[in-house]
Design a protein around this motif. Structure first.
Motif, PDB file in Angstrom:
ATOM      1  N   ILE A   9      -7.523   0.890 -42.109  1.00  0.00           N
ATOM      2  CA  ILE A   9      -8.620   0.678 -43.067  1.00  0.00           C
ATOM      3  C   ILE A   9      -9.359  -0.625 -42.760  1.00  0.00           C
ATOM      4  O   ILE A   9     -10.594  -0.656 -42.672  1.00  0.00           O
ATOM      5  N   ALA A  10      -8.595  -1.706 -42.593  1.00  0.00           N
ATOM      6  CA  ALA A  10      -9.222  -3.017 -42.358  1.00  0.00           C
ATOM      7  C   ALA A  10      -9.981  -3.045 -41.040  1.00  0.00           C
ATOM      8  O   ALA A  10     -11.108  -3.556 -40.964  1.00  0.00           O
ATOM      9  N   PHE A  11      -9.396  -2.503 -39.968  1.00  0.00           N
ATOM     10  CA  PHE A  11     -10.053  -2.513 -38.662  1.00  0.00           C
ATOM     11  C   PHE A  11     -11.315  -1.658 -38.677  1.00  0.00           C
ATOM     12  O   PHE A  11     -12.338  -2.038 -38.110  1.00  0.00           O
ATOM     13  N   TRP A  31     -15.174  -2.942 -38.144  1.00  0.00           N
ATOM     14  CA  TRP A  31     -16.030  -2.385 -37.096  1.00  0.00           C
ATOM     15  C   TRP A  31     -17.350  -1.892 -37.678  1.00  0.00           C
ATOM     16  O   TRP A  31     -18.403  -1.995 -37.041  1.00  0.00           O
ATOM     17  N   LEU A  32     -17.305  -1.388 -38.937  1.00  0.00           N
ATOM     18  CA  LEU A  32     -18.510  -0.854 -39.577  1.00  0.00           C
ATOM     19  C   LEU A  32     -19.221  -1.899 -40.430  1.00  0.00           C
ATOM     20  O   LEU A  32     -20.079  -1.554 -41.238  1.00  0.00           O
ATOM     21  N   TYR A  45     -13.332  -7.879 -48.532  1.00  0.00           N
ATOM     22  CA  TYR A  45     -12.231  -7.504 -49.412  1.00  0.00           C
ATOM     23  C   TYR A  45     -11.176  -6.692 -48.670  1.00  0.00           C
ATOM     24  O   TYR A  45      -9.963  -6.879 -48.884  1.00  0.00           O
ATOM     25  N   SER A  46     -11.598  -5.776 -47.809  1.00  0.00           N
ATOM     26  CA  SER A  46     -10.619  -4.961 -47.075  1.00  0.00           C
ATOM     27  C   SER A  46      -9.823  -5.821 -46.087  1.00  0.00           C
ATOM     28  O   SER A  46      -8.655  -5.537 -45.819  1.00  0.00           O
ATOM     29  N   HIS A  47     -10.453  -6.871 -45.576  1.00  0.00           N
ATOM     30  CA  HIS A  47      -9.745  -7.759 -44.649  1.00  0.00           C
ATOM     31  C   HIS A  47      -8.580  -8.466 -45.348  1.00  0.00           C
ATOM     32  O   HIS A  47      -7.599  -8.838 -44.694  1.00  0.00           O
ATOM     33  N   HIS A  48      -8.706  -8.642 -46.652  1.00  0.00           N
ATOM     34  CA  HIS A  48      -7.628  -9.319 -47.389  1.00  0.00           C
ATOM     35  C   HIS A  48      -6.481  -8.376 -47.726  1.00  0.00           C
ATOM     36  O   HIS A  48      -5.513  -8.798 -48.379  1.00  0.00           O
ATOM     37  N   LEU A  49      -6.569  -7.145 -47.286  1.00  0.00           N
ATOM     38  CA  LEU A  49      -5.395  -6.266 -47.334  1.00  0.00           C
ATOM     39  C   LEU A  49      -4.288  -6.812 -46.438  1.00  0.00           C
ATOM     40  O   LEU A  49      -3.121  -6.426 -46.573  1.00  0.00           O
TER      41      LEU A  49
END
Length: 505
Positions: free
Chosen positions: A303-305, A309-310, A356-360
């Motif tokens: 999800i984070a990667f 990328w997007l 926010y997804s990077h903080h997963l």
């Protein structure tokens, strides 16, 4: 040519005036048009004449070594070629030695013109001899290494450490009893795992901004380590992590687990001390801590990667170069089919989603420590090294985030003036109070956070005020989701202390 260097732009302007025998103070619209046409002329002869005019400032046909060095520096600075700018003195000395064998202290401009034209002619015609081709390739390689030696040695060291760790674990497990049942798969899985520990640890270091700034400015490491490439290195490490996760997961799921499931009773007997009763299916492994922590980490990383990328969204692929296809009935159908899904994906992406997804990865790091403790094949605590790799980087990163939070909460920046400039990409100008002991140089940047947009996100913006001003200012162009939102709501919050800012420089 560009105008990134004020000195270069000034010399260019003076040379254009001098070639016409005028003072150029001021110039009219017609003359400006002439200048622009001359500057934008892409022919070699036109650009060469401008270049020579810039060198020969007194128009006497004689050029000194200092004049050559000065124009090389200005040109390199304008075109962002720091290596050439640094070695300008060396290049100037070489040119003078080549064209002034009598050591008169100057060279004639016609000799320099002939040298440059001859070089351009040889370049256009090309060399056919193998030795010349080899020399050119060697020169390109030398220049590349000269420009990128800092990046090269860091990458070589990093790759060397990874290869060493992978080889060490591979050999270690090759001589263990599990190798007889699991074969090379377990060696690959464990080798990849060891590189993952390293990369998950150093992954945090490039985003410790305060630490990097201190190392770059306060220590001698800045001379040999490319700290300004921290985000690029962060992304390269992410690629290595993706490869390591792939090798580790595939080796376990496609090789190790099937071998354990299908092993004979006699073959499995030595494995019982590690895995318990023989598994009949994959659920035996998934339901254990090692299994579900690994699967959750894999899903969160994907999800984070993907969202990273997007981050800048997807663009409709360019199909216009295929003229035959563009004129066909299928073209409009294809565009309509692609436009909808791409627009839908772009609505779900952007910097906020990426942030926010990077903080997963907070969850990923917690699971990684648990995953590293609950190992099947390692029982001694001192051999479970995952926490050893991660302890210092996680502590350093946590301190960085705490420092950032305290700065923003206890010393918010008060806005003094807000101005909006209309346009397709509107620009918001923020002028704020300058904190005490806040020192910076022209060209540096600071991070800005607006709680009304997001209480967590910091974004870098160039400081547009002069170091001598008693205020700080930034200009924010509405390009992404965060910048568009702050441009939209500034009128509601500009007089309240909702903004926080600090400089890492």
């Amino acid at each position: 040519m560009n105008t990134d260097s004020d000195k270069f732009a000034e010399d260019l302007f003076k040379s254009l005036c001098q070639s016409r025998g005028i003072t150029c103070d001021p110039i009219n619209k017609t003359l400006f048009k002439e200048f622009w046409e001359e500057i934008s002329n892409q022919s070699f002869d036109s650009r060469l004449q401008i270049y020579l005019a810039m060198i020969d400032k007194d128009n006497d046909g004689k050029i000194t070594e200092e004049e050559i060095m000065e124009i090389i520096k200005a040109s390199a600075s304008a075109n962002k070629l720091p290596t050439i700018e640094k070695d300008a003195e060396k290049y100037a000395a070489f040119i003078k030695e080549k064209l002034d064998p009598e050591k008169r202290g100057y060279i004639m401009i016609d000799k320099l013109e002939k040298l440059l034209k001859d070089a351009a002619t040889r370049n256009d015609i090309g060399e056919t001899h193998d030795s010349s081709e080899s020399s050119r390739q060697q020169f390109k390689l030398t220049q590349f290494l000269h420009d990128n030696w800092k990046r090269c040695w860091v990458l070589v060291l990093w790759i060397g450490i990874m290869v060493g760790l992978f080889t060490w674990k591979y050999i270690q497990y090759k001589h263990r009893a599990v190798y007889d049942v699991l074969g090379p798969c377990v060696c690959i899985a464990k080798g990849a795992a060891e590189t993952l520990k390293l990369n998950m640890a150093i992954m945090l270091l490039p985003v410790c901004r305060n630490t990097i700034t201190w190392l770059r400015n306060k220590t001698k490491l800045g001379a040999v380590v490319p700290f300004d490439d921290n985000i690029n290195f962060h992304q390269v490490i992410a690629v290595a992590i993706a490869i390591g996760v792939g090798l580790h997961a595939i080796s376990h799921l496609a090789c190790d687990f099937p071998r354990l499931i299908h092993a004979t009773e006699e073959e499995y007997k030595p494995m019982q001390q590690y895995f318990g009763d023989q598994a009949e299916n994959y659920w035996h492994f998934v339901k254990e801590v090692e299994g579900y922590t690994g699967i959750i980490m894999l899903v969160l990383m994907i999800i984070a990667f993907t969202l990273a990328w997007l981050r800048k969204g997807l663009k409709l692929p360019s199909l216009t170069k295929f003229k035959a296809f563009k004129n066909s009935k299928s073209y409009n159908f294809m565009v309509k089919k692609l436009t909808g899904p791409i627009a839908a994906i772009n609505k779900l992406t952007g910097f906020n989603v990426f942030w926010y997804s990077h903080h997963l990865f907070v969850i990923v790091y917690a699971l990684l420590i648990v995953h590293g403790i609950k190992l099947y094949l390692t029982k001694e605590w001192y051999k479970k090294t995952t926490w050893m790799y991660l302890a210092v980087p996680i502590l350093l990163y946590a301190c960085e985030r705490l420092k950032r939070t305290f700065r923003s909460r206890f010393d918010p920046a008060k806005l003094l003036k807000v101005a909006a400039y209309p346009g397709r990409e509107g620009v918001l100008a923020l002028r704020m109070r300058k904190p005490e002991n806040f020192n910076y140089k022209s060209g540096e940047y600071m991070f800005v956070k607006c709680d009304a947009v997001s209480p967590f996100e910091w974004h870098p913006f160039s400081i547009t005020s002069a170091p001598s001003d008693d205020y700080l200012s930034v200009h924010i162009r509405a390009l992404g989701d965060w910048t568009k939102k702050i441009n939209k709501i500034y009128s509601e919050v500009y007089m309240q202390p909702l903004f926080s800012a600090y400089s890492p420089c």
